[in-house]
Design a protein around this motif. Structure first.
Motif, PDB file in Angstrom:
ATOM      1  N   ASP A 105       0.821  -1.201   0.000  1.00  0.00           N
ATOM      2  CA  ASP A 105       0.000   0.000   0.000  1.00  0.00           C
ATOM      3  C   ASP A 105       0.860   1.257   0.000  1.00  0.00           C
ATOM      4  O   ASP A 105       0.377   2.354  -0.250  1.00  0.00           O
ATOM      5  CB  ASP A 105      -0.922   0.023   1.219  1.00  0.00           C
ATOM      6  N   GLY A 106       2.149   1.096   0.303  1.00  0.00           N
ATOM      7  CA  GLY A 106       3.054   2.232   0.336  1.00  0.00           C
ATOM      8  C   GLY A 106       3.876   2.324  -0.929  1.00  0.00           C
ATOM      9  O   GLY A 106       3.633   1.629  -1.919  1.00  0.00           O
ATOM     10  N   THR A 107       4.867   3.198  -0.907  1.00  0.00           N
ATOM     11  CA  THR A 107       5.758   3.326  -2.052  1.00  0.00           C
ATOM     12  C   THR A 107       6.736   2.157  -2.077  1.00  0.00           C
ATOM     13  O   THR A 107       7.109   1.623  -1.031  1.00  0.00           O
ATOM     14  CB  THR A 107       6.529   4.649  -1.993  1.00  0.00           C
ATOM     15  N   VAL A 108       7.148   1.757  -3.272  1.00  0.00           N
ATOM     16  CA  VAL A 108       8.044   0.604  -3.419  1.00  0.00           C
ATOM     17  C   VAL A 108       9.346   0.968  -4.131  1.00  0.00           C
ATOM     18  O   VAL A 108      10.267   0.158  -4.190  1.00  0.00           O
ATOM     19  CB  VAL A 108       7.346  -0.537  -4.184  1.00  0.00           C
ATOM     20  N   ARG A 161      -4.166   7.368   8.858  1.00  0.00           N
ATOM     21  CA  ARG A 161      -4.759   6.043   9.049  1.00  0.00           C
ATOM     22  C   ARG A 161      -5.421   5.883  10.413  1.00  0.00           C
ATOM     23  O   ARG A 161      -5.435   4.807  11.004  1.00  0.00           O
ATOM     24  CB  ARG A 161      -3.718   4.942   8.827  1.00  0.00           C
ATOM     25  N   GLY A 162      -5.969   7.001  10.908  1.00  0.00           N
ATOM     26  CA  GLY A 162      -6.711   6.950  12.166  1.00  0.00           C
ATOM     27  C   GLY A 162      -5.851   6.855  13.403  1.00  0.00           C
ATOM     28  O   GLY A 162      -6.356   6.586  14.501  1.00  0.00           O
ATOM     29  N   VAL A 163      -4.548   7.105  13.267  1.00  0.00           N
ATOM     30  CA  VAL A 163      -3.600   7.007  14.382  1.00  0.00           C
ATOM     31  C   VAL A 163      -3.052   8.391  14.702  1.00  0.00           C
ATOM     32  O   VAL A 163      -2.725   9.162  13.794  1.00  0.00           O
ATOM     33  CB  VAL A 163      -2.436   6.055  14.033  1.00  0.00           C
ATOM     34  N   HIS A 164      -2.972   8.720  15.997  1.00  0.00           N
ATOM     35  CA  HIS A 164      -2.359   9.986  16.400  1.00  0.00           C
ATOM     36  C   HIS A 164      -0.839   9.818  16.416  1.00  0.00           C
ATOM     37  O   HIS A 164      -0.312   8.961  17.123  1.00  0.00           O
ATOM     38  CB  HIS A 164      -2.845  10.395  17.788  1.00  0.00           C
ATOM     39  N   ALA A 178      -0.297   1.923  12.452  1.00  0.00           N
ATOM     40  CA  ALA A 178      -0.880   2.310  11.158  1.00  0.00           C
ATOM     41  C   ALA A 178      -0.493   1.345  10.041  1.00  0.00           C
ATOM     42  O   ALA A 178      -0.897   1.545   8.889  1.00  0.00           O
ATOM     43  CB  ALA A 178      -0.440   3.725  10.800  1.00  0.00           C
ATOM     44  N   GLY A 179       0.293   0.330  10.352  1.00  0.00           N
ATOM     45  CA  GLY A 179       0.701  -0.623   9.320  1.00  0.00           C
ATOM     46  C   GLY A 179       1.842  -0.139   8.462  1.00  0.00           C
ATOM     47  O   GLY A 179       2.047  -0.640   7.349  1.00  0.00           O
TER      48      GLY A 179
END
Length: 243
Positions: A105-108, A161-164, A178-179
């Protein structure tokens, strides 16, 4: 909401703040992906956006080599909505990452833009003001957020991603929640992170040198609220965050 007020960590300044360096993405760091559309071939553009001219096309199911990634026009495709564009080697040009399966889901791949310069938009603003991403301006976390958004094409904020995310010494824990991958391996585009000190510190990995040292770009090192670069050893960084 807890924002970083100060970030400290020792190191050696490698370059003056006014120096501008251009670094070319290394072919050794290229990634691979597979084009997935509803059937038609995917148009390859001459630049990172739908407004650029066609430079060819890639068939559905074809494998592509991604030399670098950058931010451009937001596109909705097979893998959701994304502003990330992949620069591919054949045919040479850019394709929307929303249509490319990379397994992440991130950059590769490395950022296409690797100029080392202080292009931060709030360099003369008061550090008592919040930036648009809800960090205080000219703090290390605000600079890191700017680089993540501008270079990596990630819509990063203090609630990503909903994380502080908060202070720099929380970023490793926030990343895991946040994964976002956290490890000890530097790569261009990663965020270097330390927990030491009252608030910790974060910096942007601008280059990984052949001798294993790491060139960082950062703000507010030692409480200066200014930009600088420095070179550190790989192991002197506690964590690397890979968005």
């Amino acid at each position: 909401m807890a924002w970083t007020r100060l970030a400290r960590n020792g190191g050696t300044v490698a370059l003056a703040a006014s120096v501008v360096l251009t670094v070319t993405p290394s072919a050794a760091l290229a990634a691979t992906g597979t084009v997935r559309t509803s059937g038609p071939a995917l148009t390859v553009r001459s630049g990172p956006g739908t407004g650029y001219t066609s430079a060819g096309s890639v068939a559905n199911g074809a494998s592509v080599t991604i030399t670098c990634q950058t931010r451009g026009t937001t596109v909705s495709g097979t893998y959701g909505t994304s502003s990330v564009w992949d620069k591919i080697s054949s045919p040479a040009g850019y394709v929307s990452d929303a249509y490319v399966y990379t397994g992440s889901d991130g950059t590769v791949a490395p950022p296409c833009i690797q100029t080392i310069t202080n292009d931060y938009p709030y360099k003369t603003d008061s550090w008592s003001q919040a930036d648009p991403w809800l960090f205080y301006k000219r703090e290390c976390v605000s600079w890191a957020a700017w680089r993540i958004r501008q270079r990596l094409g990630v819509d990063f904020t203090n609630s990503y991603r909903g994380v502080h995310w908060g202070n720099a010494n929380n970023w490793d824990n926030a990343a895991r929640s946040a994964g976002v991958r956290v490890d000890g391996t530097p790569k261009v585009g990663a965020i270097a992170q330390w927990n030491a000190g009252t608030y910790g510190h974060v910096a942007y990995v601008a280059r990984v040198n052949s001798d294993g040292t790491v060139l960082l770009e950062e703000y507010n090192k030692g409480g200066t609220h200014n930009y600088q670069t420095r070179t550190v050893t790989k192991g002197s960084v506690e964590n690397y965050l890979h968005f």
